[in-house]
Design a protein around this motif. Structure first.
Motif, PDB file in Angstrom:
ATOM      1  N   ALA A 196       2.586  27.764  13.321  1.00 15.55           N
ATOM      2  CA  ALA A 196       2.763  26.875  11.954  1.00 15.55           C
ATOM      3  C   ALA A 196       4.179  27.314  11.206  1.00 15.55           C
ATOM      4  N   PHE A 197       4.200  28.480  11.017  1.00 17.73           N
ATOM      5  CA  PHE A 197       5.435  28.902  10.354  1.00 17.73           C
ATOM      6  C   PHE A 197       6.752  28.306  10.762  1.00 17.73           C
ATOM      7  N   SER A 198       6.814  27.941  11.842  1.00 13.10           N
ATOM      8  CA  SER A 198       8.057  27.631  12.724  1.00 13.10           C
ATOM      9  C   SER A 198       8.212  26.239  12.603  1.00 13.10           C
ATOM     10  N   VAL A 199       7.306  25.323  12.394  1.00 14.82           N
ATOM     11  CA  VAL A 199       7.249  23.748  12.402  1.00 14.82           C
ATOM     12  C   VAL A 199       8.299  23.280  11.010  1.00 14.82           C
ATOM     13  N   PRO A 200       7.741  23.733   9.998  1.00 13.65           N
ATOM     14  CA  PRO A 200       8.814  23.604   8.757  1.00 13.65           C
ATOM     15  C   PRO A 200      10.156  24.018   8.883  1.00 13.65           C
ATOM     16  N   VAL A 201      10.401  25.029   9.515  1.00 11.97           N
ATOM     17  CA  VAL A 201      11.704  25.775   9.823  1.00 11.97           C
ATOM     18  C   VAL A 201      12.619  24.576  10.740  1.00 11.97           C
ATOM     19  N   VAL A 202      11.773  24.162  11.721  1.00 14.03           N
ATOM     20  CA  VAL A 202      12.709  23.224  12.653  1.00 14.03           C
ATOM     21  C   VAL A 202      12.738  21.863  12.162  1.00 14.03           C
ATOM     22  N   LEU A 203      11.666  21.366  11.756  1.00 12.34           N
ATOM     23  CA  LEU A 203      11.676  19.903  11.069  1.00 12.34           C
ATOM     24  C   LEU A 203      12.450  19.662   9.559  1.00 12.34           C
ATOM     25  N   TYR A 204      12.463  20.759   9.061  1.00 10.08           N
ATOM     26  CA  TYR A 204      13.020  20.728   7.733  1.00 10.08           C
ATOM     27  C   TYR A 204      14.312  21.556   7.391  1.00 10.08           C
ATOM     28  N   ALA A 205      14.340  22.999   7.647  1.00  6.22           N
ATOM     29  CA  ALA A 205      15.212  23.763   7.121  1.00  6.22           C
ATOM     30  C   ALA A 205      16.463  23.605   8.349  1.00  6.22           C
ATOM     31  N   GLY A 206      16.053  23.372   9.451  1.00  6.70           N
ATOM     32  CA  GLY A 206      17.105  23.042  10.828  1.00  6.70           C
ATOM     33  C   GLY A 206      17.438  21.552  10.830  1.00  6.70           C
ATOM     34  N   ARG A 207      16.926  21.027   9.999  1.00  4.47           N
ATOM     35  CA  ARG A 207      17.264  19.426  10.136  1.00  4.47           C
ATOM     36  C   ARG A 207      18.724  18.886  10.102  1.00  4.47           C
ATOM     37  N   ASP A 208      19.426  19.654   9.353  1.00  5.97           N
ATOM     38  CA  ASP A 208      20.990  19.297   9.390  1.00  5.97           C
ATOM     39  C   ASP A 208      21.780  19.562  10.693  1.00  5.97           C
ATOM     40  N   TYR A 209      21.292  20.520  11.495  1.00  8.50           N
ATOM     41  CA  TYR A 209      22.012  20.791  12.712  1.00  8.50           C
ATOM     42  C   TYR A 209      21.634  19.816  13.684  1.00  8.50           C
ATOM     43  N   PHE A 210      20.477  18.980  13.635  1.00 10.28           N
ATOM     44  CA  PHE A 210      19.847  18.132  14.552  1.00 10.28           C
ATOM     45  C   PHE A 210      20.726  16.794  14.065  1.00 10.28           C
ATOM     46  N   LEU A 211      21.016  16.491  12.864  1.00  7.16           N
ATOM     47  CA  LEU A 211      21.722  15.350  12.519  1.00  7.16           C
ATOM     48  C   LEU A 211      23.420  15.620  12.893  1.00  7.16           C
ATOM     49  N   SER A 212      23.489  16.732  12.770  1.00  6.34           N
ATOM     50  CA  SER A 212      25.159  16.731  12.863  1.00  6.34           C
ATOM     51  C   SER A 212      25.362  16.833  14.480  1.00  6.34           C
ATOM     52  N   ALA A 213      24.462  17.133  15.172  1.00  6.54           N
ATOM     53  CA  ALA A 213      24.669  17.133  16.661  1.00  6.54           C
ATOM     54  C   ALA A 213      24.518  15.688  17.052  1.00  6.54           C
ATOM     55  N   TYR A 214      23.512  14.979  16.785  1.00  6.24           N
ATOM     56  CA  TYR A 214      23.286  13.627  17.156  1.00  6.24           C
ATOM     57  C   TYR A 214      24.664  12.929  16.654  1.00  6.24           C
TER      58      TYR A 214
END
Length: 790
Positions: free
Chosen positions: A210-228
């Motif tokens: 549960a703690f990891s979900v917002p980290v992946v979907l919110y905090a780490g979002r910029d890395y996914f966008l940049s990679a895409y």
């Protein structure tokens, strides 16, 4: 008495000496401030820091535009029920006494309810009652005590209330999740077998999920966008393996807890994102308070004074100025539009536009260009072009100002990240194929393990912490870079081009040499008396250096604008001015700026004005000449050619009489074979600064002047420029060493992953250890090389 120091500001009193209350003051302004302080119970100002005041500038009708309510509404931050709050830039804030005075404004005027100073940004936030004091009155009050605000068109257009805090929020989410996940992981680390672990183990694991979900979907979002975006552009940047590692960590960990295979790697996942965001936040905070994108709007007035058909004055917004309008240009104001002079003596300083340091004189009927500053008196002009069509605006409209240098430059991290991603995927595929043939049940485990352990967290942290710390170190020594990308580009420079006026030379002093026949005491006294009556900058400079104290009373004085001045006492006359004015043949004119003098119609000699070069310029050229090619571009005439050639090598490229477009085009030509560094100061250098691979603006005051550039260098630190370049190269070496250290961790980790021995405890140790060690290594190394600047 003339050598006494001003009780208020500490400057030498000179010829404007004022004596009041048994104290010496350099001008009536300082005396007035002293009276204000003492009459309002603020005399303790001088106990905090003696002679720490600042001389106020004379301001007449300069802020009439603040009577325009439309402008005021856009400048204030809060306006409700008779209360307004405004944030004003005060460039002259420099010490503790400044802070004390500005935070006690309420004692100077009862209408001011609060005032708070932000010293690093040199701003003061003032709350006041509109019924008792207006914004204009507040600004004039500040100006009267020596703290005149800096209000520009740029500040007027700036959108308020849109501060980007997303990174802070993401960092907070990642940090909160990381701390809690680590806490929940302790029972698993230490293999606690008590009943409560068996009973609450599923709860703990799902809480970590549960703690990891917002980290992946919110905090780490910029890395996914940049990679895409990188993949869509067919580029393998460093964010591709990071995003792949985050996604693999999350999916693998989720699978583990669903099928009760283990607790997964949620601790490593949240820790990775937290450290990555911490590095980004660190480098962002280093240069957040400086503005590197100022253009002509920073120097133009917000409003101008328009003369209507009846000759009445009214203040209008600058963008409402139309062709054919008649406007007033007051002393020391910037000309905002191309116009024709109707009335007044125009003495225009075009150094912003042309680089030429000497004033230009214009007669009624002649054309004036936007960007010039009127040096004396009031002008009435007719508008020929609107603001958007003026010469200076067109210069800034050049496409060079819209290009993104960073976008055309591949960073070291991206370059290595591309190879790293390819290598990791290759190893993962080969290892998976091997295990498919030997033990198929291990294949998926090995594939995900390789992607997890080889996630380039240490590589991704090396550059932000190394370059971010270098930004901080450079900033301590008054070299402010726009971003970390600028350091990488600076490390690759192999040609440096300098502007001359205001960059290599200083505006604080100049050398004046006399050439000619010796003057008698009577002639010297008459010369000084004649100069005393003139307000011309060259006259004032000469007046200040003459030793004679004998002052006569002139029988006659004449000043011929653009030519010279003449003074008469009885039968003797003294002419001071151009060669033609005093009777010298034009062919004898020197290439340097010179003022000729004649006594009783006999030419006696000339005063030659030479630019005073900053201390250590020759050493700068010598040090940089060993590393790269060095050249000079100047808008001035070639009077300094011999002196520059002595400091530079014989084959150095030195060009004079260069217009802004000429400088820009020269830089563009040089970039065909070199990585070019441009070092300049004024708006006339802005095109060249933007075109160059790295543009450095040299400034006497970093808070007042910063044209579009990659770095701002305090003029007093210009001699450190070769060291700054050297340290930028060493910074890249530190990053490479960090990559090597990271590679060692990856080799150890990949051994465990490929052989199928990767346990959660191994990943939990290796991943944070690699990240922390890289941060410590980069910080220690940069601090070590930073000592070279001391």
């Amino acid at each position: 008495m003339a050598n006494a120091a001003c009780y208020h500001c500490g400057d030498q009193c000179g010829k404007y000496h004022v004596r009041f209350d048994e104290r010496d003051f350099c001008c009536n302004g300082c005396k007035t401030v002293y009276e204000i302080f003492t009459s309002n119970g603020l005399s303790t100002f001088y106990d905090i820091e003696a002679r720490a005041g600042t001389t106020p500038n004379e301001v007449r009708k300069k802020y009439d535009f603040l009577d325009n309510q439309e402008i005021v509404d856009k400048l204030v931050e809060f306006n409700e029920e008779g209360m307004q709050v405004v944030n004003l830039s005060i460039p002259t804030i420099h010490c503790s006494s400044c802070i004390w005075v500005l935070e006690n404004l309420g004692r100077l005027h009862s209408g001011i309810t609060s005032s708070q100073v932000d010293f690093p940004k040199k701003t003061v936030r003032v709350g006041y009652k509109t019924e008792e004091i207006s914004l204009k009155a507040l600004v004039l009050l500040l100006g009267s005590i020596g703290y005149e605000p800096y209000i520009s068109l740029e500040a007027y257009n700036k959108e308020k209330g849109k501060v980007d805090r997303s990174l802070i929020y993401k960092l907070g989410v990642a940090g909160f999740a990381f701390g809690n996940v680590m806490l929940l992981s302790f029972p698993e680390y230490f293999e606690v077998e008590e009943f409560w672990l068996d009973q609450y183990k599923p709860v703990f694991r799902w809480l970590m999920f549960a703690f990891s979900v917002p980290v992946v979907l919110y905090a780490g979002r910029d890395y996914f966008l940049s990679a895409y975006k990188g993949l869509r552009s067919r580029l393998l940047n460093i964010d591709v393996p990071i995003a792949l590692g985050i996604l693999t960590l999350f999916l693998r960990s989720t699978t583990d807890i669903i099928f009760d295979l283990g607790s997964g790697f949620f601790d490593s996942l949240t820790g990775l994102v937290f450290f990555l965001l911490l590095g980004k936040f660190f480098q962002q905070k280093t240069y957040a308070y400086l503005s590197f994108e100022r253009d002509y709007k920073s120097y133009f007035p917000i409003a101008v004074t328009k003369l209507n058909e009846k000759g009445e004055e009214e203040s209008i917004q600058i963008y409402k100025v139309e062709v054919g309008d008649r406007i007033l240009i007051r002393n020391q104001e910037i000309i905002p539009v191309d116009c024709r002079l109707l009335k007044g003596n125009a003495e225009i300083d075009y150094s912003f536009v042309t680089g030429e340091s000497q004033a230009v004189f214009k007669e009624p009927g002649e054309k004036l260009f936007a960007g010039g500053k009127q040096l004396s008196g009031v002008l009435e002009v007719e508008v020929l072009k609107s603001v958007s069509q003026s010469y200076l605006t067109q210069l800034w409209g050049n496409s060079v100002f819209t290009k993104d240098k960073a976008g055309n430059f591949q960073t070291l991290t991206d370059s290595i990240g591309k190879r790293f991603t390819f290598a990791v995927l290759t190893i993962a595929v080969i290892a998976t194929v091997f295990w498919l043939f030997n033990e198929p049940s291990m294949a998926l485990n090995v594939f995900t393990a390789v992607l997890i352990i080889a996630c380039p967290c240490a590589i991704a942290l090396a550059a932000p912490f190394t370059l971010g710390n270098m930004l901080r170190i450079f900033g301590k020594h008054k070299f402010y870079l726009k971003n970390t990308n600028a350091i990488e580009r600076l490390s690759k420079i192999n040609m440096a081009i300098f502007d001359k006026t205001g960059t290599l030379t200083t505006t604080q002093k100049e050398t004046i040499l006399y050439e000619g026949m010796e003057l008698s005491e009577e002639e010297t006294a008459l010369l000084k008396t004649t100069l005393r009556a003139s307000n011309h900058p060259l006259s004032r400079s000469l007046y200040d250096i003459l030793k004679s104290n004998a002052i006569m009373t002139l029988d006659e004085f004449q000043e011929h604008t653009g030519k010279g001045i003449e003074g008469r006492v009885k039968d003797h006359s003294m002419k001071v001015g151009s060669a033609a004015y005093v009777g010298k043949h034009k062919s004898m004119l020197p290439s340097n700026t010179a003022v000729y003098i004649s006594s009783d119609e006999n030419v006696k000699g000339r005063f030659v004005f030479k630019n005073a070069y900053r201390e250590g310029v020759d050493k700068i050229f010598e040090a940089m000449g060993r590393q790269m090619e060095v050249g000079v571009l100047s808008g001035d005439n070639d009077g300094e050619r011999k002196q520059l050639q002595q400091m530079l090598s014989k084959d150095a490229n030195i060009l004079f009489n260069q217009k802004p477009e000429d400088k820009l085009n020269h830089i563009k030509r040089m970039q065909e074979s070199h990585n070019v560094l441009m070092v300049g100061d004024g708006l006339n250098d802005a095109g060249a600064l933007a075109q160059s691979d790295v543009g450095i603006a040299v400034s006497e005051n970093i808070n007042v002047f910063s044209p579009a550039c990659d770095a701002i260098l305090d003029a007093s630190k210009l001699t450190l420029l070769p060291k700054f370049i050297k340290l930028s190269r060493k910074s890249m070496q530190i990053i490479k060493l960090s990559f090597l250290l990271s590679l060692c961790y990856n080799v150890v980790g990949l051994y465990f992953a490929v052989t199928g021995q990767l346990l959660p405890v191994v990943a939990a140790i290796l991943m944070p250890l690699s990240s922390i060690s890289i941060v410590v290594f980069a910080t220690l190394c940069t601090n070590l090389i930073g000592k070279e600047l001391k």
